[in-house]
Design an enzyme around this catalytic site. Structure first.
Site, mmCIF file in Angstrom:
data_model
loop_
_atom_site.group_PDB
_atom_site.id
_atom_site.type_symbol
_atom_site.label_atom_id
_atom_site.label_comp_id
_atom_site.label_asym_id
_atom_site.label_seq_id
_atom_site.Cartn_x
_atom_site.Cartn_y
_atom_site.Cartn_z
ATOM 1 N N ARG A 185 38.116 38.349 34.749
ATOM 2 C CA ARG A 185 38.737 37.031 34.511
ATOM 3 C C ARG A 185 38.903 36.705 33.023
ATOM 4 O O ARG A 185 38.769 35.552 32.615
ATOM 5 C CB ARG A 185 37.946 35.904 35.203
ATOM 6 C CG ARG A 185 37.813 36.071 36.690
ATOM 7 C CD ARG A 185 39.140 35.949 37.431
ATOM 8 N NE ARG A 185 38.946 36.267 38.831
ATOM 9 C CZ ARG A 185 39.107 37.503 39.356
ATOM 10 N NH1 ARG A 185 39.519 38.500 38.586
ATOM 11 N NH2 ARG A 185 38.913 37.712 40.635
ATOM 12 N N SER A 234 38.499 29.353 42.921
ATOM 13 C CA SER A 234 37.072 29.503 42.609
ATOM 14 C C SER A 234 36.763 28.814 41.290
ATOM 15 O O SER A 234 37.374 29.115 40.263
ATOM 16 C CB SER A 234 36.702 30.979 42.515
ATOM 17 O OG SER A 234 36.811 31.562 43.789
ATOM 18 N N GLU A 304 34.853 29.569 35.958
ATOM 19 C CA GLU A 304 36.063 30.406 35.891
ATOM 20 C C GLU A 304 37.236 29.520 35.458
ATOM 21 O O GLU A 304 38.107 29.942 34.725
ATOM 22 C CB GLU A 304 36.334 31.028 37.265
ATOM 23 C CG GLU A 304 37.582 31.887 37.308
ATOM 24 C CD GLU A 304 37.678 32.692 38.594
ATOM 25 O OE1 GLU A 304 36.638 33.181 39.095
ATOM 26 O OE2 GLU A 304 38.800 32.828 39.108
HETATM 27 C C1 LIG Z 1 44.064 27.876 46.075
HETATM 28 C C2 LIG Z 1 43.800 28.741 44.856
HETATM 29 C C3 LIG Z 1 43.445 30.064 45.034
HETATM 30 C C4 LIG Z 1 43.194 30.863 43.915
HETATM 31 N N1 LIG Z 1 42.871 32.174 44.120
HETATM 32 C C5 LIG Z 1 42.637 32.984 43.051
HETATM 33 C C6 LIG Z 1 42.299 34.357 43.247
HETATM 34 O O1 LIG Z 1 42.233 34.863 44.355
HETATM 35 N N2 LIG Z 1 42.068 35.107 42.147
HETATM 36 C C7 LIG Z 1 42.136 34.593 40.887
HETATM 37 O O2 LIG Z 1 41.932 35.339 39.910
HETATM 38 N N3 LIG Z 1 42.470 33.300 40.673
HETATM 39 C C8 LIG Z 1 42.725 32.489 41.725
HETATM 40 N N4 LIG Z 1 43.060 31.170 41.515
HETATM 41 C C9 LIG Z 1 43.101 30.632 40.158
HETATM 42 C C10 LIG Z 1 44.478 30.692 39.476
HETATM 43 O O3 LIG Z 1 45.520 30.660 40.437
HETATM 44 C C11 LIG Z 1 44.629 31.936 38.600
HETATM 45 O O4 LIG Z 1 43.670 31.941 37.568
HETATM 46 C C12 LIG Z 1 46.021 32.001 37.970
HETATM 47 O O5 LIG Z 1 46.169 33.267 37.360
HETATM 48 C C13 LIG Z 1 46.284 30.900 36.948
HETATM 49 O O6 LIG Z 1 47.667 30.889 36.649
HETATM 50 P P1 LIG Z 1 48.382 29.579 36.100
HETATM 51 O O7 LIG Z 1 49.781 29.931 35.795
HETATM 52 O O8 LIG Z 1 48.193 28.455 37.053
HETATM 53 O O9 LIG Z 1 47.557 29.344 34.767
HETATM 54 P P2 LIG Z 1 47.052 27.948 34.173
HETATM 55 O O10 LIG Z 1 46.042 27.349 35.088
HETATM 56 O O11 LIG Z 1 48.209 27.126 33.782
HETATM 57 O O12 LIG Z 1 46.287 28.488 32.877
HETATM 58 C C14 LIG Z 1 45.095 29.232 33.024
HETATM 59 C C15 LIG Z 1 44.672 29.774 31.653
HETATM 60 O O13 LIG Z 1 45.633 30.717 31.208
HETATM 61 C C16 LIG Z 1 46.206 30.309 29.963
HETATM 62 N N5 LIG Z 1 47.618 30.654 30.001
HETATM 63 C C17 LIG Z 1 48.550 30.244 30.904
HETATM 64 N N6 LIG Z 1 49.729 30.788 30.623
HETATM 65 C C18 LIG Z 1 49.561 31.557 29.543
HETATM 66 C C19 LIG Z 1 50.421 32.401 28.764
HETATM 67 N N7 LIG Z 1 51.714 32.535 29.072
HETATM 68 N N8 LIG Z 1 49.904 33.069 27.697
HETATM 69 C C20 LIG Z 1 48.597 32.941 27.371
HETATM 70 N N9 LIG Z 1 47.718 32.150 28.052
HETATM 71 C C21 LIG Z 1 48.210 31.486 29.136
HETATM 72 C C22 LIG Z 1 45.972 28.806 29.896
HETATM 73 O O14 LIG Z 1 45.950 28.330 28.556
HETATM 74 C C23 LIG Z 1 44.635 28.674 30.579
HETATM 75 O O15 LIG Z 1 43.586 28.979 29.683
HETATM 76 C C24 LIG Z 1 43.316 30.341 42.609
HETATM 77 C C25 LIG Z 1 43.702 28.992 42.445
HETATM 78 C C26 LIG Z 1 43.940 28.217 43.555
HETATM 79 C C27 LIG Z 1 44.392 26.784 43.356
#
Ligand SMILES: Cc1cc2nc3c(=O)[nH]c(=O)nc-3n(C[C@H](O)[C@H](O)[C@H](O)COP(=O)(O)OP(=O)(O)OC[C@H]3O[C@@H](n4cnc5c(N)ncnc54)[C@H](O)[C@@H]3O)c2cc1C
Length: 311
Positions: A185, A234, A304
């Site tokens: 992560r 998570s 996380e």
């Molecule tokens: C129902 C649910 C289920 C989930 N299941 C999983 C799972 O199975 N596995 C898992 O790993 N995660 C899971 N997640 C968490 C999440 O979906 C992941 O971490 C996902 O990769 C985050 O993507 P995001 O675009 O929403 O990032 P954001 O939440 O918008 O950002 C997350 C982090 O990444 C950074 N970031 C975003 N975009 C960029 C970029 N372009 N360049 C550099 N940094 C950036 C942000 O600054 C922040 O620190 C889940 C979430 C939910 C709501």
């Protein structure tokens, strides 16, 4: 004092508005971040920007004062933004950086704002296997790269060949996977650079089997996760050789509540906003879970989810 800061901030934002005249993307001031996080909480960002494309984003970055604080977001599915909001500029890649295509040698090239679900669907249609696990992750490619998002034994960076990075100076650079230090992560990335795109290397697969695997992934989630509720997946990282959910459940925390936020009864590592929670409710519940698990098992759970912004 707060009044003075507010005046300086408003003046700064009006100056910015003027220097953005050639920018084609969407700029909003005082944008509620609750609209842009899966928890549905978060105070206003001073400025929120969705670029029209990569060049627009590079031009926007170079138009900003050097020391302007930046927060990059995708779909906000791993972010707890505090109730006081975000000082500075929030960049949102979702909808802005949205192209996806197959390269001449059969790789999949996607911009940072493409959703993980779209990657999985696109690859299954193209008869490519290896990205099925992304189907159930509700974020963007940029977020998945930053978090090294993973599920069902697979991780994002396992299938990355190259990633494209944009620096604060507006310069784009493509780097091989070997140039990144990647872990559970997390991904190494300079303080002043962010992901704008990726090239995935996937294997040829039978489209029927790929679709079947996606169905299995989604069915497993529907059974084990509180689908349909406002959450951020998570909340805590799994400690080595253990599961955060097991520790939280064993500590008797399922159903524990602060205000509008509660620990899910279906999956103990999920915190749900089911009654109009504030970010502060969620953060207090996170602290309670950490303290109780520590007291019970002497294990310090690390979050996380990324907690950002001002209280
Ligand atoms: C129902 C649910 C289920 C989930 N299941 C999983 C799972 O199975 N596995 C898992 O790993 N995660 C899971 N997640 C968490 C999440 O979906 C992941 O971490 C996902 O990769 C985050 O993507 P995001 O675009 O929403 O990032 P954001 O939440 O918008 O950002 C997350 C982090 O990444 C950074 N970031 C975003 N975009 C960029 C970029 N372009 N360049 C550099 N940094 C950036 C942000 O600054 C922040 O620190 C889940 C979430 C939910 C709501």
């Amino acid at each position: 004092m707060i009044g003075l800061w507010e005046t300086v901030r408003k003046g700064l934002m009006m100056d910015l508005d003027r220097s953005f005249k050639d920018i084609r993307g969407e700029i909003r001031f005082e944008e509620s971040m609750a609209k842009h996080t899966s928890w549905g909480v978060g105070g206003p960002a001073d400025c929120w920007f969705v670029p029209e494309d990569k060049m627009d984003l590079a031009a926007f970055l170079t138009a900003l004062p050097e020391d302007m604080p930046l927060l990059w977001t995708g779909l906000g599915s791993n972010l707890l933004i505090r109730d006081g909001g975000v000082r500075g500029v929030v960049i949102c890649t979702y909808r802005g950086l949205s192209s996806i295509k197959i390269t001449p040698i059969g790789e999949v090239e996607a911009e940072a704002g493409v959703t993980c679900a779209k990657i999985a669907k696109f690859c299954s249609r193209a008869g490519l296997s290896g990205s099925e696990f992304l189907a159930g992750i509700p974020g963007t490619v940029g977020g998945a790269l930053a978090m090294n998002a993973g599920a069902h034994g697979a991780e994002t960076w396992n299938v990355v060949n190259r990633a494209e990075v944009l620096g604060r100076d507006g310069c784009l650079e493509v780097r091989a996977r070997s140039q990144f230090d990647v872990g559970y992560r997390r991904t190494s990335l300079g303080q002043r650079e962010w992901f704008t795109g990726v090239v995935f290397g996937l294997k040829k697969g039978d489209p029927v089997l790929v679709r079947e695997k996606i169905r299995t992934v989604l069915a497993h989630r529907a059974l084990s996760q509180p689908i349909g509720s406002a959450n951020a997946g998570s909340v805590f990282q799994n400690p080595i050789d253990d599961h955060a959910a097991r520790l939280i459940e064993s500590a008797g925390l399922k159903g524990s509540r602060v205000g509008g936020a509660t620990v899910s009864n279906k999956h103990a590592n999920f915190i749900i906003n089911d009654r109009g929670a504030s970010a502060s409710d969620i953060e207090q519940l996170i602290l309670r879970v950490q303290a109780t698990v520590f007291k019970t098992f002497y294990v310090q759970l690390k979050t996380e989810v990324h907690i950002v912004g001002v209280a």
